[in-house]
Structure formats: structure tokens, C-alpha cells
Design a protein around this motif. Structure first.
Motif, PDB file in Angstrom:
ATOM      1  N   GLU A 118      12.566  -2.301   7.314  1.00  0.00           N
ATOM      2  CA  GLU A 118      12.561  -0.876   7.652  1.00  0.00           C
ATOM      3  C   GLU A 118      13.945  -0.247   7.628  1.00  0.00           C
ATOM      4  O   GLU A 118      14.061   0.967   7.571  1.00  0.00           O
ATOM      5  CB  GLU A 118      11.932  -0.677   9.029  1.00  0.00           C
ATOM      6  CG  GLU A 118      10.474  -1.081   9.076  1.00  0.00           C
ATOM      7  CD  GLU A 118       9.877  -0.917  10.469  1.00  0.00           C
ATOM      8  OE1 GLU A 118      10.595  -0.450  11.394  1.00  0.00           O
ATOM      9  OE2 GLU A 118       8.694  -1.256  10.626  1.00  0.00           O
ATOM     10  N   LEU A 144       5.057  -2.847  -0.947  1.00  0.00           N
ATOM     11  CA  LEU A 144       4.151  -1.723  -0.718  1.00  0.00           C
ATOM     12  C   LEU A 144       4.211  -0.722  -1.862  1.00  0.00           C
ATOM     13  O   LEU A 144       3.199  -0.117  -2.213  1.00  0.00           O
ATOM     14  CB  LEU A 144       4.496  -1.036   0.604  1.00  0.00           C
ATOM     15  CG  LEU A 144       4.428  -1.922   1.852  1.00  0.00           C
ATOM     16  CD1 LEU A 144       4.924  -1.171   3.070  1.00  0.00           C
ATOM     17  CD2 LEU A 144       3.016  -2.440   2.051  1.00  0.00           C
ATOM     18  N   THR A 191       6.226  -8.462   1.340  1.00  0.00           N
ATOM     19  CA  THR A 191       5.006  -7.819   0.873  1.00  0.00           C
ATOM     20  C   THR A 191       5.414  -6.471   0.301  1.00  0.00           C
ATOM     21  O   THR A 191       5.884  -5.597   1.032  1.00  0.00           O
ATOM     22  CB  THR A 191       4.011  -7.607   2.037  1.00  0.00           C
ATOM     23  OG1 THR A 191       3.763  -8.860   2.651  1.00  0.00           O
ATOM     24  CG2 THR A 191       2.713  -7.014   1.531  1.00  0.00           C
ATOM     25  N   ARG A 220       9.809  -0.813  -1.567  1.00  0.00           N
ATOM     26  CA  ARG A 220       9.565  -0.731  -0.130  1.00  0.00           C
ATOM     27  C   ARG A 220       8.712  -1.945   0.217  1.00  0.00           C
ATOM     28  O   ARG A 220       7.811  -2.311  -0.527  1.00  0.00           O
ATOM     29  CB  ARG A 220       8.798   0.531   0.233  1.00  0.00           C
ATOM     30  CG  ARG A 220       9.635   1.754   0.189  1.00  0.00           C
ATOM     31  CD  ARG A 220       9.041   2.822   1.126  1.00  0.00           C
ATOM     32  NE  ARG A 220       9.925   3.945   1.209  1.00  0.00           N
ATOM     33  CZ  ARG A 220      11.020   3.995   1.967  1.00  0.00           C
ATOM     34  NH1 ARG A 220      11.335   2.976   2.723  1.00  0.00           N
ATOM     35  NH2 ARG A 220      11.787   5.059   1.983  1.00  0.00           N
ATOM     36  N   THR A 221       9.021  -2.539   1.360  1.00  0.00           N
ATOM     37  CA  THR A 221       8.279  -3.720   1.792  1.00  0.00           C
ATOM     38  C   THR A 221       7.772  -3.527   3.212  1.00  0.00           C
ATOM     39  O   THR A 221       8.295  -2.712   3.964  1.00  0.00           O
ATOM     40  CB  THR A 221       9.159  -4.989   1.760  1.00  0.00           C
ATOM     41  OG1 THR A 221      10.090  -4.925   2.822  1.00  0.00           O
ATOM     42  CG2 THR A 221       9.876  -5.141   0.426  1.00  0.00           C
ATOM     43  N   ARG A 222       6.771  -4.288   3.541  1.00  0.00           N
ATOM     44  CA  ARG A 222       6.210  -4.243   4.891  1.00  0.00           C
ATOM     45  C   ARG A 222       7.223  -4.763   5.918  1.00  0.00           C
ATOM     46  O   ARG A 222       7.302  -4.274   7.038  1.00  0.00           O
ATOM     47  CB  ARG A 222       4.932  -5.075   4.957  1.00  0.00           C
ATOM     48  CG  ARG A 222       4.320  -5.125   6.357  1.00  0.00           C
ATOM     49  CD  ARG A 222       2.980  -5.809   6.388  1.00  0.00           C
ATOM     50  NE  ARG A 222       2.022  -4.936   5.705  1.00  0.00           N
ATOM     51  CZ  ARG A 222       1.095  -5.363   4.877  1.00  0.00           C
ATOM     52  NH1 ARG A 222       0.963  -6.639   4.616  1.00  0.00           N
ATOM     53  NH2 ARG A 222       0.259  -4.525   4.296  1.00  0.00           N
ATOM     54  N   GLU A 223       8.037  -5.729   5.531  1.00  0.00           N
ATOM     55  CA  GLU A 223       8.909  -6.430   6.474  1.00  0.00           C
ATOM     56  C   GLU A 223      10.250  -5.746   6.737  1.00  0.00           C
ATOM     57  O   GLU A 223      10.933  -6.084   7.701  1.00  0.00           O
ATOM     58  CB  GLU A 223       9.188  -7.847   5.963  1.00  0.00           C
ATOM     59  CG  GLU A 223       7.959  -8.716   5.809  1.00  0.00           C
ATOM     60  CD  GLU A 223       7.134  -8.446   4.553  1.00  0.00           C
ATOM     61  OE1 GLU A 223       6.051  -9.037   4.445  1.00  0.00           O
ATOM     62  OE2 GLU A 223       7.562  -7.647   3.696  1.00  0.00           O
ATOM     63  N   ARG A 237       2.527  -8.496  -5.435  1.00  0.00           N
ATOM     64  CA  ARG A 237       2.578  -7.943  -4.074  1.00  0.00           C
ATOM     65  C   ARG A 237       3.095  -8.895  -3.003  1.00  0.00           C
ATOM     66  O   ARG A 237       4.085  -8.632  -2.368  1.00  0.00           O
ATOM     67  CB  ARG A 237       1.227  -7.394  -3.663  1.00  0.00           C
ATOM     68  CG  ARG A 237       1.292  -6.592  -2.398  1.00  0.00           C
ATOM     69  CD  ARG A 237      -0.010  -5.866  -2.114  1.00  0.00           C
ATOM     70  NE  ARG A 237       0.095  -5.206  -0.842  1.00  0.00           N
ATOM     71  CZ  ARG A 237      -0.613  -5.543   0.224  1.00  0.00           C
ATOM     72  NH1 ARG A 237      -1.508  -6.495   0.136  1.00  0.00           N
ATOM     73  NH2 ARG A 237      -0.443  -4.900   1.346  1.00  0.00           N
ATOM     74  N   ASP A 238       2.396  -9.995  -2.748  1.00  0.00           N
ATOM     75  CA  ASP A 238       2.786 -10.932  -1.691  1.00  0.00           C
ATOM     76  C   ASP A 238       3.696 -12.005  -2.265  1.00  0.00           C
ATOM     77  O   ASP A 238       3.233 -12.969  -2.873  1.00  0.00           O
ATOM     78  CB  ASP A 238       1.545 -11.571  -1.053  1.00  0.00           C
ATOM     79  CG  ASP A 238       0.671 -10.542  -0.359  1.00  0.00           C
ATOM     80  OD1 ASP A 238       1.217  -9.723   0.398  1.00  0.00           O
ATOM     81  OD2 ASP A 238      -0.546 -10.558  -0.587  1.00  0.00           O
TER      82      ASP A 238
END
Length: 168
Positions: free
Chosen positions: A68, A51, A49, A63-66, A37-38
Motif C-alpha cells: 500500500e 490487482l 497478488t 498494484r498489488t494486494r500486499e 495474478r498470484d
């Protein structure tokens, strides 16, 4: 080993127009990236990170947190992704990770110290160990085969290295 990083993949670019990324995985199971994950950058700072992810040829689409947008994904193309060595499961008895060989003392067939393992690489034809001689002379490459490295003792911190000239 607590702060050693192991490269587990790299971001090869955007996938689609909604910020998904394609990551080439260096793990036996590409979906293991999602479990870690991280993911970190080479300097240990936060990288991505994860997702969600789905398997794709040679890696994952994630898909990542950082990220979009496609533009953000493209800007990070080439980002190398790492995890802490401690995050890897412990190997079975008589097994080890190639990365664990780095730093081991290299001993000749007679048991004498000839140097240390400086690096481990795979340039496409199999794993190679870079041996830095104890006398400070130029390093040299050793194929990681049973003939060239007949004994590895991780617990005691050494391996036997049979120099290429010794096999000729």
C-alpha cells in the motif's frame, strides 16, 4: 512438473508514492504477469497478488494486494517472482520451455549417457545448459544451439549434447 516453479519476474522497486511497484518481466508479453495474478516466492509461499498493471519498458507497473505504500514496495525490492510450471500454457508441437530441459538425461552423439541437465541459464549471450556428468565430476556448460544440442526429446526425457571438445 506439478510443483516446479518458473521465475517470471522480479520486483525492481517502487513506482510513485502510492504503493505501485515496478516489475521486470521475464515473459514474452509483460502483461502476462497480470493473467497469472498470484505470484509466488522462490520457496512457493505467496509473493504478490497483482490487482492491476500497465505495461512499462521491460515489464509492468502494478498494484498489488500486499503493498500500500512506497516504503513497503521498497522493502520488497529484489523479490523474485514465480509461477507454478503448470500455470504456463502447453507449448506447440516441437516446442518446449527451456525450464523443461532441466532434469533431462544428456546423451553423447553415440547415444551413451554422459549426465543430466542440472540448470539452464542465460547470462546475456544466449541460453546455456549446465551438464552434471554421470560420473560425478565437475559440471560444465553447453551452449543451447543446434550444433551443441541437435536433438531434444522431452517426452522420452533426453537430449543429445555435443561436448565442446567434440566440435573442435
Amino acid at each position: 512438473m506439478t510443483d516446479r516453479l518458473i521465475q517470471v519476474g522480479w520486483l525492481t522497486g517502487a513506482f510513485g508514492v502510492h504503493g505501485e511497484v515496478r516489475i521486470t518481466a521475464f515473459t514474452a508479453d509483460p502483461m502476462a504477469l497480470l493473467a497469472y495474478r498470484d505470484l509466488k516466492r522462490a520457496d512457493g509461499s505467496p509473493g504478490l497478488t497483482l490487482l492491476s498493471a500497465r505495461e512499462a519498458k521491460g515489464g509492468v507497473i502494478a498494484r498489488t494486494r500486499e503493498i500500500e505504500t512506497r516504503e513497503q514496495a521498497e522493502a520488497l525490492r529484489g523479490l523474485k517472482l514465480f509461477i507454478a510450471r503448470d500455470a504456463l500454457p502447453e507449448p506447440e508441437d516441437d516446442e518446449f520451455y527451456i525450464a523443461d530441459l532441466i532434469g533431462l538425461e544428456a546423451r553423447g552423439a553415440d547415444g551413451g549417457v554422459i549426465g543430466k541437465v542440472k540448470a539452464a541459464q542465460d547470462f546475456g549471450a544466449g541460453d546455456l545448459l549446465e551438464i552434471q556428468p554421470a560420473d560425478g565430476s565437475a559440471s560444465w556448460w553447453l551452449p543451447f544451439t543446434m550444433e551443441a544440442v541437435p536433438e531434444v526429446n522431452i517426452a522420452e526425457g533426453w537430449l543429445t549434447a555435443v561436448r565442446p571438445t567434440e566440435t573442435e
